[in-house]
Enzyme design. Structure first.
Site, mmCIF file in Angstrom:
data_model
loop_
_atom_site.group_PDB
_atom_site.id
_atom_site.type_symbol
_atom_site.label_atom_id
_atom_site.label_comp_id
_atom_site.label_asym_id
_atom_site.label_seq_id
_atom_site.Cartn_x
_atom_site.Cartn_y
_atom_site.Cartn_z
ATOM 1 N N GLY A 185 -14.295 -4.001 -1.885
ATOM 2 C CA GLY A 185 -14.430 -2.726 -1.877
ATOM 3 C C GLY A 185 -13.706 -1.817 -2.806
ATOM 4 N N GLY A 186 -13.219 -0.444 -2.401
ATOM 5 C CA GLY A 186 -12.669 0.525 -3.435
ATOM 6 C C GLY A 186 -11.394 0.041 -3.488
ATOM 7 C CG MET A 187 -8.727 0.953 -0.734
ATOM 8 S SD MET A 187 -8.196 1.919 -2.151
ATOM 9 C CE MET A 187 -6.384 1.468 -1.962
ATOM 10 C CG ASP A 204 -11.192 4.221 7.014
ATOM 11 O OD1 ASP A 204 -11.484 3.440 6.159
ATOM 12 O OD2 ASP A 204 -12.270 5.226 7.240
ATOM 13 C CE LYS A 263 -7.969 -3.875 1.114
ATOM 14 N NZ LYS A 263 -7.877 -2.961 2.240
ATOM 15 C CD GLU A 271 -12.319 -8.793 -6.204
ATOM 16 O OE1 GLU A 271 -11.323 -9.773 -6.642
ATOM 17 O OE2 GLU A 271 -12.917 -8.704 -7.111
#
Length: 689
Positions: free
Chosen positions: A26-28, A140, A46, A30
């Site tokens: 994703g944007g932040m 979030d 992550k 893997e």
């Protein structure tokens, strides 16, 4: 080792971690399933994009938020083992959860039973209240950040973008952090927000889990922002009519535009949801029982990791087969306020401008990312496909020969499989649909009309017939001469549907000469789907299963054998194995002690009136191999499908402490293999002698 200029790949090392599998991107960054070679455990790691480690503002924020998230000890907050920087890349080491995200479950199976949904919300509320008590906001809360283990234990994850409620934002451009579809109205126009914003996000998750629809649907981020700011909260009972109307009031208060009008805590929202479910209307009472109930649920050992990422079947999550009609969330809400005063219109414009600026700033982090080159493969089976795979009854299909495919929007899971000759498994395509209507429509349009489906041999004339399991009709069955790839040489194809599983399969044989194989499979109603209660990932093998396979011979492998729950405590492992055409299927059992294996053998020898195979004298015979005596074996009479008579052979291997059972094929089977006791005896002595 990796370096700032060496992209990560599955199989490579990252500091002390061996990267075994790409879970998501994703944007932040893997997320990988990884093995920690120092601490000897499997984890989820992550790894953030390299550019973020070079941003001093983001680096400070990452260190602060990782530290604060790691200190949380609530059972439903995903445990963080470690965090820091390796080779110029920031990382977080977390527990690997054996389960699926709520997003995956909602996408694959739709909304679940209301009671399971409320239980889920209670667990997430416990995590949020613990974070809020420690001065942390999640910011979030969404289905993607809620993971569910096999037994329904929920974890709230990704506090990596959480912000301390006592700190000022470290995002210099005023970026809004979070997902717009679940973001509280005050988040778009102010940086002064608190726990009530997370309560709003949890109310959005509650609504989607109850209905299967997001609270507000729109084409652009700007339209979604405006809906959060001005549209009335949606009413779940209008979207899914079986829901108690009391849930409407819970959503209305949880998604109130004014933060001061919402529930004072996530636990209070959860308590109100429980009250709506049970019919109690005094939801104004602030009940801490919701949080306590969630905390009291079984908590896995905090230091234990699991080696698999995706289960094949989640038994405890909120998502299950739809139990009522669903529709777009927007259809449940009153019309938008199209006649706002000029002042309100001006306010809307100003807020939209501010939100657009914030979004543009945040986009520099997420919109300009470069995907890594980790090997996951777009064709790899995802959670929805693995769940469907777990109810495939035919042996010979698994991750090694199946790949994800795309199809009609009504299809929630679709994968195709190449032939597996070791299991006599032809090419196949497996489908799961969003609803029974979608399955029926697709079957009629594609199979019966598009492929000119016809009744199989033995069924009444027509385009199809009943698909039957244990004497009960479970769906439809059609035989097709498939001309899609080779018009001149149609491929015999068997299509089966299963109403309970919302599933369909096409078994496709290679050429017209294999039509007898198709017709026989249709006649015996073979290749059916398993029930949800018997779902099982065919690739899952226990340590004992793998040890058993080490002694079974070359014909029996991971790809054509399936785990069976051991029948009784004396059996350490059990496997059912399909074989190549011309050979019979074989079942295996292994034992911890030779005495136990022989006890089972002798008991069955007596119970089944065993005899020496092929007319040999005595009740059984010596099993001889070229290396010497291996054990003993006998033959006995049995039946398949309740009526077809066959002869079976049971053998016990003394050294390896295992038992095998194999049987003759029915006389009308075109699949080859031994059909008489003498042929079965010859096969056994040749292949196992």
């Amino acid at each position: 080792m990796t370096s700032p200029h060496h992209p990560l790949t599955v199989g490579s090392t990252f500091g002390p971690y061996r990267l075994d599998r790409l879970i998501g991107r994703g944007g932040m960054g893997e997320v990988y399933q990884a093995y920690d070679t120092v601490k000897d455990r499997t984890v989820a790691i992550k790894v953030l994009p390299e550019r973020l480690a070079q941003d001093p503002v983001y680096r400070q924020r990452f260190q602060r938020e990782s530290r604060t998230a790691a200190r949380l000890r609530e059972a439903h907050v995903i445990p963080i083992h470690d965090y820091g920087e390796i080779d110029g890349r920031l990382f977080i080491d977390m527990r690997l959860v054996d389960g699926e995200s709520l997003r995956e479950l909602l996408d694959s199976r739709g909304p679940g039973a209301p009671d399971r949904t409320v239980t889920l919300i209670e667990q997430v509320a416990a995590a949020l209240d613990a974070a809020h008590a420690d001065g942390l906001l999640h910011r979030d809360v969404k289905p993607d950040n809620i993971l569910l283990s096999r037994d329904g234990f929920a974890y709230l994850v990704d506090f990596g973008i959480a912000q301390s409620s006592t700190d000022t934002s470290l995002t210099s451009d005023g970026s809004a952090v979070g997902s717009y579809r679940y973001m509280a109205p005050e988040r778009f126009s102010s940086r002064d927000f608190g726990p009530a914003s997370d309560v709003y996000g949890l109310a959005c998750v509650l609504y989607e889990s109850l209905t299967g629809s997001r609270p507000f649907t729109a084409d652009t981020d700007g339209q979604i922002m405006r809906a959060h700011l001005f549209d009335p909260p949606p009413r779940p009972s209008l979207v899914r009519t079986m829901l108690p109307a009391a849930f409407d009031a819970v959503i209305a208060r949880g998604m109130a535009k004014n933060p001061n009008e919402r529930y004072r805590s996530a636990g209070e929202l959860a308590a109100a949801a429980r009250a709506a479910l049970t019919g109690r209307q005094d939801d104004a009472t602030v009940a801490t029982s919701a949080t306590n109930s969630a905390r009291a649920q079984p908590n896995p050992d905090s230091d234990t990791t699991v080696s698999t990422v995706v289960p094949t079947h989640s038994t405890g999550g909120p998502a299950g087969p739809p139990t009522g009609p669903t529709g777009p969330a927007g259809s449940a809400a009153p019309p938008r306020r199209g006649r706002l005063r000029r002042v309100a219109a001006l306010l809307t414009a100003l807020v939209m401008v501010a939100a657009a600026v914030a979004f543009a700033g945040w986009a520099k982090f997420v919109g300009s990312r470069t995907d890594g080159v980790a090997v996951a493969g777009a064709d790899a089976l995802g959670p929805a496909e693995v769940e469907l795979l777990s109810v495939v009854g035919a042996l010979g299909y698994g991750r090694s020969n199946c790949y994800r495919d795309t199809g009609d929007p009504s299809v929630v899971a679709l994968f195709a499989c190449t032939p597996n000759p070791a299991a006599s498994a032809p090419t196949a395509r497996f489908f799961r649909f969003r609803s029974a209507d979608a399955l029926s429509t697709y079957y009629k349009a594609v199979v019966l009309e598009g492929l000119d489906g016809a009744a199989c041999t033995g069924d009444p004339a027509g385009s199809d017939g009943p698909s039957i399991v244990d004497g009960k009709t479970v769906g439809r069955k059609s035989c097709v001469e498939n001309k899609v790839e080779t018009p001149a040489a149609p491929k015999p194809t068997l299509v089966l549907t299963n109403d309970a599983a919302l599933a369909m399969v096409l078994y496709i044989w290679a050429d017209p000469s294999e039509k007898p194989l198709r017709d026989y499979r249709a006649k015996i109603n073979g290749g059916q789907f398993r029930t949800a209660e018997n779902a099982q990932d065919p690739d899952e093998k226990t340590v004992a299963d793998r040890e058993l396979l080490a002694h079974t011979g070359d014909d029996f492998r991971q790809g054509n054998c399936r785990h069976v729950d051991p029948p009784g405590s004396s059996v350490t492992a059990a496997l059912d194995c399909a074989t190549a055409l011309g050979k019979p299927a074989v079942s295996w059992m292994s034992f911890a002690e030779r005495r136990l294996a022989n006890t089972l053998y002798q008991g069955n020898l007596s119970q089944f009136n065993g005899r020496g195979c092929g007319g040999g004298a005595g009740s059984d015979a010596v099993w001889r191999k070229t290396s010497g005596v291996a054990g003993r074996y006998f033959c006995f009479d049995s039946t398949v499908s309740g009526s077809t008579a066959v002869v079976c052979l049971m053998a016990v291997h003394d050294e390896f402490m295992l038992v095998l059972i194999t049987c003759t094929a029915p006389s009308d089977s075109p699949e080859g293999g031994p059909k008489t006791e003498a042929e079965l005896n010859t096969y056994f002595l040749k292949d196992f002698g």
